[in-house]
Scaffold this motif. Sequence first.
Motif, PDB file in Angstrom:
ATOM      1  N   VAL A  13    -139.856 143.327  -9.893  1.00  0.00           N
ATOM      2  CA  VAL A  13    -140.002 143.472  -8.445  1.00  0.00           C
ATOM      3  C   VAL A  13    -140.613 144.853  -8.217  1.00  0.00           C
ATOM      4  CG1 VAL A  13    -138.737 143.832  -6.279  1.00  0.00           C
ATOM      5  CG2 VAL A  13    -138.090 141.943  -7.800  1.00  0.00           C
ATOM      6  N   VAL A  14    -141.720 144.902  -7.490  1.00  0.00           N
ATOM      7  CA  VAL A  14    -142.324 146.196  -7.160  1.00  0.00           C
ATOM      8  C   VAL A  14    -142.154 146.425  -5.656  1.00  0.00           C
ATOM      9  CG1 VAL A  14    -144.485 147.513  -7.058  1.00  0.00           C
ATOM     10  CG2 VAL A  14    -143.950 146.133  -9.072  1.00  0.00           C
ATOM     11  N   VAL A  15    -141.349 147.445  -5.324  1.00  0.00           N
ATOM     12  CA  VAL A  15    -141.109 147.703  -3.897  1.00  0.00           C
ATOM     13  C   VAL A  15    -142.165 148.667  -3.362  1.00  0.00           C
ATOM     14  CG1 VAL A  15    -138.705 147.044  -3.600  1.00  0.00           C
ATOM     15  CG2 VAL A  15    -139.221 149.291  -4.562  1.00  0.00           C
ATOM     16  N   ALA A  16    -142.921 148.162  -2.388  1.00  0.00           N
ATOM     17  CA  ALA A  16    -144.058 148.916  -1.834  1.00  0.00           C
ATOM     18  C   ALA A  16    -144.059 148.830  -0.310  1.00  0.00           C
ATOM     19  CB  ALA A  16    -145.361 148.346  -2.394  1.00  0.00           C
ATOM     20  N   ALA A  17    -142.868 148.686   0.274  1.00  0.00           N
ATOM     21  CA  ALA A  17    -142.807 148.472   1.734  1.00  0.00           C
ATOM     22  C   ALA A  17    -142.425 149.733   2.497  1.00  0.00           C
ATOM     23  CB  ALA A  17    -141.829 147.341   2.050  1.00  0.00           C
ATOM     24  N   GLY A  18    -142.406 150.881   1.806  1.00  0.00           N
ATOM     25  CA  GLY A  18    -142.028 152.126   2.482  1.00  0.00           C
ATOM     26  C   GLY A  18    -143.177 152.691   3.304  1.00  0.00           C
ATOM     27  N   LYS A  19    -142.838 153.683   4.127  1.00  0.00           N
ATOM     28  CA  LYS A  19    -143.836 154.286   5.022  1.00  0.00           C
ATOM     29  C   LYS A  19    -144.417 155.580   4.456  1.00  0.00           C
ATOM     30  CE  LYS A  19    -142.357 152.536   9.537  1.00  0.00           C
ATOM     31  NZ  LYS A  19    -141.173 151.692   9.347  1.00  0.00           N
ATOM     32  N   GLY A  20    -143.795 156.117   3.423  1.00  0.00           N
ATOM     33  CA  GLY A  20    -144.309 157.357   2.834  1.00  0.00           C
ATOM     34  C   GLY A  20    -144.314 158.527   3.814  1.00  0.00           C
ATOM     35  N   LEU A  21    -143.246 158.674   4.567  1.00  0.00           N
ATOM     36  CA  LEU A  21    -143.208 159.705   5.620  1.00  0.00           C
ATOM     37  C   LEU A  21    -143.305 161.115   5.060  1.00  0.00           C
ATOM     38  CD1 LEU A  21    -140.494 158.161   7.984  1.00  0.00           C
ATOM     39  CD2 LEU A  21    -143.007 158.080   8.202  1.00  0.00           C
ATOM     40  N   ARG A  22    -142.690 161.374   3.904  1.00  0.00           N
ATOM     41  CA  ARG A  22    -142.720 162.735   3.363  1.00  0.00           C
ATOM     42  C   ARG A  22    -144.106 163.150   2.895  1.00  0.00           C
ATOM     43  NH1 ARG A  22    -137.570 162.033  -0.417  1.00  0.00           N
ATOM     44  NH2 ARG A  22    -138.376 159.897  -0.312  1.00  0.00           N
ATOM     45  N   VAL A  23    -144.882 162.200   2.378  1.00  0.00           N
ATOM     46  CA  VAL A  23    -146.265 162.537   1.999  1.00  0.00           C
ATOM     47  C   VAL A  23    -147.104 162.735   3.258  1.00  0.00           C
ATOM     48  CG1 VAL A  23    -148.392 161.590   0.993  1.00  0.00           C
ATOM     49  CG2 VAL A  23    -146.258 161.502  -0.300  1.00  0.00           C
ATOM     50  N   GLY A  24    -146.831 161.926   4.281  1.00  0.00           N
ATOM     51  CA  GLY A  24    -147.564 162.023   5.540  1.00  0.00           C
ATOM     52  C   GLY A  24    -148.950 161.388   5.439  1.00  0.00           C
ATOM     53  N   GLY A  25    -149.769 161.566   6.463  1.00  0.00           N
ATOM     54  CA  GLY A  25    -151.106 160.958   6.486  1.00  0.00           C
ATOM     55  C   GLY A  25    -151.079 159.598   7.170  1.00  0.00           C
ATOM     56  N   ASP A  26    -152.269 159.039   7.373  1.00  0.00           N
ATOM     57  CA  ASP A  26    -152.365 157.772   8.112  1.00  0.00           C
ATOM     58  C   ASP A  26    -151.988 156.575   7.260  1.00  0.00           C
ATOM     59  OD1 ASP A  26    -153.269 159.114  10.312  1.00  0.00           O
ATOM     60  OD2 ASP A  26    -155.405 158.871   9.812  1.00  0.00           O
ATOM     61  N   LEU A  27    -152.272 156.693   5.974  1.00  0.00           N
ATOM     62  CA  LEU A  27    -152.084 155.546   5.081  1.00  0.00           C
ATOM     63  C   LEU A  27    -150.863 155.804   4.202  1.00  0.00           C
ATOM     64  CD1 LEU A  27    -153.804 153.014   4.418  1.00  0.00           C
ATOM     65  CD2 LEU A  27    -154.967 154.387   2.658  1.00  0.00           C
ATOM     66  N   PRO A  28    -149.907 154.834   4.104  1.00  0.00           N
ATOM     67  CA  PRO A  28    -148.752 155.059   3.223  1.00  0.00           C
ATOM     68  C   PRO A  28    -149.198 155.392   1.791  1.00  0.00           C
ATOM     69  CG  PRO A  28    -148.437 153.083   4.535  1.00  0.00           C
ATOM     70  CD  PRO A  28    -149.848 153.544   4.794  1.00  0.00           C
ATOM     71  N   LYS A  29    -148.418 156.253   1.141  1.00  0.00           N
ATOM     72  CA  LYS A  29    -148.828 156.812  -0.154  1.00  0.00           C
ATOM     73  C   LYS A  29    -149.221 155.763  -1.191  1.00  0.00           C
ATOM     74  CE  LYS A  29    -143.938 157.199  -1.442  1.00  0.00           C
ATOM     75  NZ  LYS A  29    -142.819 158.131  -1.619  1.00  0.00           N
ATOM     76  N   GLN A  30    -148.583 154.590  -1.178  1.00  0.00           N
ATOM     77  CA  GLN A  30    -148.883 153.598  -2.221  1.00  0.00           C
ATOM     78  C   GLN A  30    -150.305 153.043  -2.110  1.00  0.00           C
ATOM     79  OE1 GLN A  30    -146.552 153.492   0.069  1.00  0.00           O
ATOM     80  NE2 GLN A  30    -146.014 151.445   0.761  1.00  0.00           N
ATOM     81  N   TYR A  31    -150.925 153.235  -0.926  1.00  0.00           N
ATOM     82  CA  TYR A  31    -152.307 152.760  -0.741  1.00  0.00           C
ATOM     83  C   TYR A  31    -153.339 153.883  -0.852  1.00  0.00           C
ATOM     84  CZ  TYR A  31    -149.775 148.645   0.727  1.00  0.00           C
ATOM     85  OH  TYR A  31    -148.915 147.572   0.747  1.00  0.00           O
TER      86      TYR A  31
END
Length: 249
Positions: A13-31
């Motif tokens: 299972v690969v969890v990729a549904a987070g928002k990446g708030l700590r990295v910031g920016g328009d696009l979530p970090k996984q993308y």
Amino acid sequence: MSDSAARPKVAAVVVAAGKGLRVGGDLPKQYRRVGGRAVLTRTLAALAASPRISRIQPVIAPDATDFFRECVAELEPALANKLAEPVPGGATRQQSVAAGLEGLARSGAPDLVLVHDAARPFVDEALIARAIEAGGEHGAAVPGVAVSDTIKLVETIAPGIGRVHETPSRENLRAVQTPQSFRFGSLLDAHRRAVAESRDGFTDDGALAEWAGLAVVVFEGDARNRKITQAADLIEADRAFSKEAPAIS
Ligand code: CTP
Ligand code: MG
């Protein structure tokens, strides 16, 4: 060579549904792209390239279908073939893992499941092999690395100030990573119980498994297997992957 029929069926299972708030920016970090490919593409490619893993269940935000498709399009077809249709994640990591496990349960339960963060693109075959071996032997196993800082257990008494309660011996501390490895049925049961008892917010499956009464072991993680958490981690990952052979596109 051991009989291949005796090998456990392993899914991830690969969890990729987070928002990446700590990295910031328009696009979530996984993308975001590191060394020319999206973080999620790299994570999926590393897992799918393992001959030990037969199926991968991605968990994504409901509004990220287009971004996810772009990652799949970057993968070699033989690797993309291992991907199940993505399922929508939840508001917490725990809910996203549960959604992934339920997805696997619907499409044919494996013997063993590896739960992995999309934000850890440095996972490699040696770590996957250790995860499968430890999970197969002990039923619940998480990768950990020794900590180099001394860790204090504190109680927050004012913003930014914690009163020290205890300094646990560093020798007995491990910083825990993913992929975490479990007998599929045990982890699914533990998650279902957590839902039934309204327990949410476990930050890793090891902690949820402990709560459910499973004996969890720590196996040798990999210091290179960092989680992209802050903006600087993304820059460093980009540098690390850019040094490798040019990305296939
Ligand atoms: N994750 C998820 N669903 C959530 C929260 C997190 O699938 N509701 C995933 C993230 O996409 C990531 C992994 O869990 O791959 C580890 O979480 P974390 O590093 O905390 O990522 P984010 O929650 O996205 O980042 P932040 O906490 O900075 O917002
Ligand atoms: Mg988070």
